[in-house]
Write a protein that holds these residues in place. Structure first.
Motif, PDB file in Angstrom:
ATOM      1  N   ASN A 145       2.365   6.019  -8.829  1.00  0.00           N
ATOM      2  CA  ASN A 145       1.694   6.147  -7.543  1.00  0.00           C
ATOM      3  C   ASN A 145       0.270   5.573  -7.662  1.00  0.00           C
ATOM      4  O   ASN A 145      -0.565   6.110  -8.385  1.00  0.00           O
ATOM      5  N   ASP A 146       0.019   4.486  -6.945  1.00  0.00           N
ATOM      6  CA  ASP A 146      -1.286   3.811  -7.035  1.00  0.00           C
ATOM      7  C   ASP A 146      -2.466   4.731  -6.746  1.00  0.00           C
ATOM      8  O   ASP A 146      -3.546   4.551  -7.295  1.00  0.00           O
ATOM      9  N   LYS A 147      -2.224   5.706  -5.859  1.00  0.00           N
ATOM     10  CA  LYS A 147      -3.344   6.579  -5.436  1.00  0.00           C
ATOM     11  C   LYS A 147      -3.753   7.572  -6.531  1.00  0.00           C
ATOM     12  O   LYS A 147      -4.810   8.196  -6.451  1.00  0.00           O
ATOM     13  N   PRO A 181       1.408   0.419 -13.155  1.00  0.00           N
ATOM     14  CA  PRO A 181       1.018  -0.682 -12.262  1.00  0.00           C
ATOM     15  C   PRO A 181      -0.194  -1.439 -12.825  1.00  0.00           C
ATOM     16  O   PRO A 181      -0.913  -0.899 -13.687  1.00  0.00           O
ATOM     17  N   ASN A 225      12.360   2.466  -6.499  1.00  0.00           N
ATOM     18  CA  ASN A 225      12.236   2.524  -5.031  1.00  0.00           C
ATOM     19  C   ASN A 225      12.542   3.924  -4.517  1.00  0.00           C
ATOM     20  O   ASN A 225      11.871   4.427  -3.611  1.00  0.00           O
ATOM     21  N   ASN A 228       9.718   6.237  -4.759  1.00  0.00           N
ATOM     22  CA  ASN A 228       8.514   5.715  -4.077  1.00  0.00           C
ATOM     23  C   ASN A 228       7.465   5.147  -5.024  1.00  0.00           C
ATOM     24  O   ASN A 228       6.255   5.344  -4.839  1.00  0.00           O
ATOM     25  N   SER A 230       5.039   2.374  -6.697  1.00  0.00           N
ATOM     26  CA  SER A 230       4.276   1.256  -6.141  1.00  0.00           C
ATOM     27  C   SER A 230       4.969  -0.067  -6.463  1.00  0.00           C
ATOM     28  O   SER A 230       5.317  -0.337  -7.624  1.00  0.00           O
ATOM     29  N   SER A 231       5.149  -0.919  -5.425  1.00  0.00           N
ATOM     30  CA  SER A 231       5.801  -2.218  -5.656  1.00  0.00           C
ATOM     31  C   SER A 231       4.898  -3.158  -6.466  1.00  0.00           C
ATOM     32  O   SER A 231       5.349  -4.202  -6.945  1.00  0.00           O
ATOM     33  N   GLU A 232       3.626  -2.769  -6.641  1.00  0.00           N
ATOM     34  CA  GLU A 232       2.719  -3.557  -7.492  1.00  0.00           C
ATOM     35  C   GLU A 232       3.278  -3.681  -8.914  1.00  0.00           C
ATOM     36  O   GLU A 232       2.946  -4.614  -9.634  1.00  0.00           O
ATOM     37  N   LYS A 235       5.769  -6.690  -8.402  1.00  0.00           N
ATOM     38  CA  LYS A 235       5.455  -7.771  -7.445  1.00  0.00           C
ATOM     39  C   LYS A 235       4.998  -9.070  -8.129  1.00  0.00           C
ATOM     40  O   LYS A 235       5.545 -10.133  -7.864  1.00  0.00           O
TER      41      LYS A 235
END
Ligand code: ZN
Length: 368
Positions: A145-147, A181, A225, A228, A230-232, A235
Motif C-alpha cells: 500500500n503506497d500510503k 513498490p 490485484n 489491492n 499498488s500497481s506501481e 507498472k
C-alpha cells in the motif's frame, strides 16, 4: 596450541592439501598451515579421518520463524506458503524464544559460524546478544500500500537501531520485487549508510514472479490485484531485476534465483537455498548460470526447511551441478563470509578465526 591434520585440508584461499596440518591457537586463530605432517612433532599431531574445512556461513536464514517448523505443506507453492507464515503471531513468546534457542544450537552443531538473518521483529535479539554466532541482521520491509510506506520505513528503522545498539550489523532491506513498490525501494536505498555493507532481496523464487513483471498476468498478478496492491509494483518494471537499479547499484545478495536465466545474472552476490526451493516449489536453480566465486548458500527458515544444515544443502547442489568439492566448500564458507563482510571467517588464512569443521563421509563434526 593444536596441530590438526586430516586426509585433506581445504583452506579455500589456496588449493586443498593432502595430509596437511593446521596449527590453531587455543582461541581458534589460524597460526600456520603445513604441507607435510613431518614438519610437526608427531606427538603433537591430532589426526582425523576425512577433511577439514572452515566454519560454514549460512547466508540466508529467518531464525525468528523457527517455531513455524512444519506449518507449511511441501510443494504447495509460494502463495500457500505466504498464507501459512501469516500465522506466525499465533504463538506464545516462550514458544518462539525456545524455538530460536534450539535452532541456533542446531546451527552451531552443524558447523555454522555466521548467519545472514532476515528480521521482521526483534524476537531474535535476546539470543543473538549472547554472541554464540556472528549475525548480519537484515531488517526486512514490504508494503503493497503506497500510503503506508512512510510508517513501514519508520518501524524498520526502530528495529534496525535496536540491533545496532546491541553492537550488531543491521541493514534495512526489501523483501522482494513483488512486495516492495519503487517508492519504498527508494526509501530503503536512502537509509543505506556507512554502517551498511550490502542489501539482500528474495529474487525470482517462483515463475509467477517473472510472469507478473514480464507479462502483467498470472497468479501473482491476480493475487496482488485482489489484495489491492499498488500497481506501481509492476507498472514500470519489466523484469524482477529492474529493482536493483532502484536500490542504487549497491552490493546486493540475491536470494533463491530459482527461476533466473543467465541474462538475469548481474555483478552481485547470489544465494541458493536448495532445500527450501524443493520444499516450496519443488524446483532448483540452474547452477550453471552463476559465477562460482559469488555464489553462497543458505538454509532459509524452518518454515520451509526441516533442518539448518549447510552440508545437507551442499549435497543437493552437488547432485544438481558440476561443482567440485573445493567449489562447494567455497560456496559454503568463503563466499558467504566475503558477501556478508565477515573478514575473520571463510578461509584458513593466517590470523583468521574461521572455525574448523571435520567432514567424514557425509557427517560433520565441529572441531573448533
Ligand atoms: Zn527467505
Amino acid at each position: 596450541m593444536r596441530f590438526l591434520s586430516a586426509d585433506w585440508i581445504y583452506p579455500l584461499h589456496i588449493s586443498p592439501i593432502k595430509e596437511g596440518v593446521l596449527q590453531v591457537s587455543d582461541e581458534g586463530k589460524i597460526i600456520n598451515i603445513f604441507e607435510n605432517r613431518s614438519e610437526v612433532p608427531s606427538d603433537k599431531l591430532e589426526i582425523f579421518e576425512g577433511l577439514l574445512c572452515p566454519g560454514f556461513v549460512n547466508a540466508h536464514c529467518h531464525l525468528e520463524l523457527s517455531h513455524l517448523k512444519g506449518i507449511a505443506e511441501k510443494g504447495k507453492g509460494i502463495l500457500d506458503f505466504i498464507s501459512r507464515v501469516k500465522k506466525r503471531d499465533n504463538f506464545k513468546n516462550e514458544e518462539i524464544q525456545n524455538s530460536i534457542i534450539q535452532a541456533e544450537e542446531q546451527m552451531i552443531k552443524n558447523g555454522i559460524v555466521a548467519v545472514g538473518d532476515i528480521c521482521n521483529t526483534t524476537d531474535t535479539l535476546l539470543q543473538k546478544q549472547k554472541g554464540n554466532l556472528l549475525y548480519y541482521n537484515f531488517i526486512e520491509t514490504f508494503q503493497i500500500n503506497d500510503k503506508k510506506i512512510k510508517e513501514t520505513l519508520i518501524a524498520a528503522k526502530v528495529i534496525r537501531n535496536e540491533f545496532r545498539n546491541s553492537g550488531m550489523k543491521a541493514t534495512i532491506v526489501p523483501h522482494s520485487p513483488y512486495s516492495v513498490p519503487p517508492k519504498l525501494m527508494e526509501g530503503i536505498s536512502n537509509f543505506f549508510d556507512n554502517k551498511d555493507d550490502l542489501f539482500t532481496i528474495h529474487m525470482q523464487e517462483t515463475s509467477e514472479e517473472n510472469q507478473l513483471f514480464e507479462n502483467n498476468k498470472g497468479d501473482f498478478y491476480n493475487w496482488l490485484n485482489k489484495i489491492n496492491a499498488s500497481s506501481e509494483i509492476w507498472k514500470n518494471r519489466n523484469n524482477s531485476t529492474d529493482v536493483l537499479k532502484e536500490l542504487g547499484r549497491k552490493h546486493t545478495l540475491l536470494v533463491h534465483n530459482t527461476f533466473s536465466k543467465k541474462e538475469d545474472i548481474t555483478d552481485n552476490y547470489y544465494c541458493t537455498c536448495p532445500k527450501a526451493n524443493l520444499y516450496i516449489e519443488n524446483s532448483l536453480p540452474d547452477y550453471s548460470i552463476f559465477d562460482r566465486d559469488k555464489l553462497c548458500v543458505g538454509t532459509d527458515s524452518l518454515a520451509s526447511n526441516d533442518s539448518f544444515s549447510i552440508l545437507e544443502e551442499l549435497l543437493i547442489i552437488q547432485k544438481n551441478s558440476d561443482f567440485d568439492l573445493n567449489t562447494l566448500l567455497k560456496i559454503s564458507s568463503k563466499n558467504g563470509a566475503i558477501a556478508l563482510g565477515f573478514k575473520n571467517l571463510g578461509t584458513f588464512e593466517k590470523g583468521k578465526i574461521p572455525g574448523v569443521n571435520l567432514i567424514k563421509n557425509i557427517n560433520i563434526t565441529k572441531i573448533l
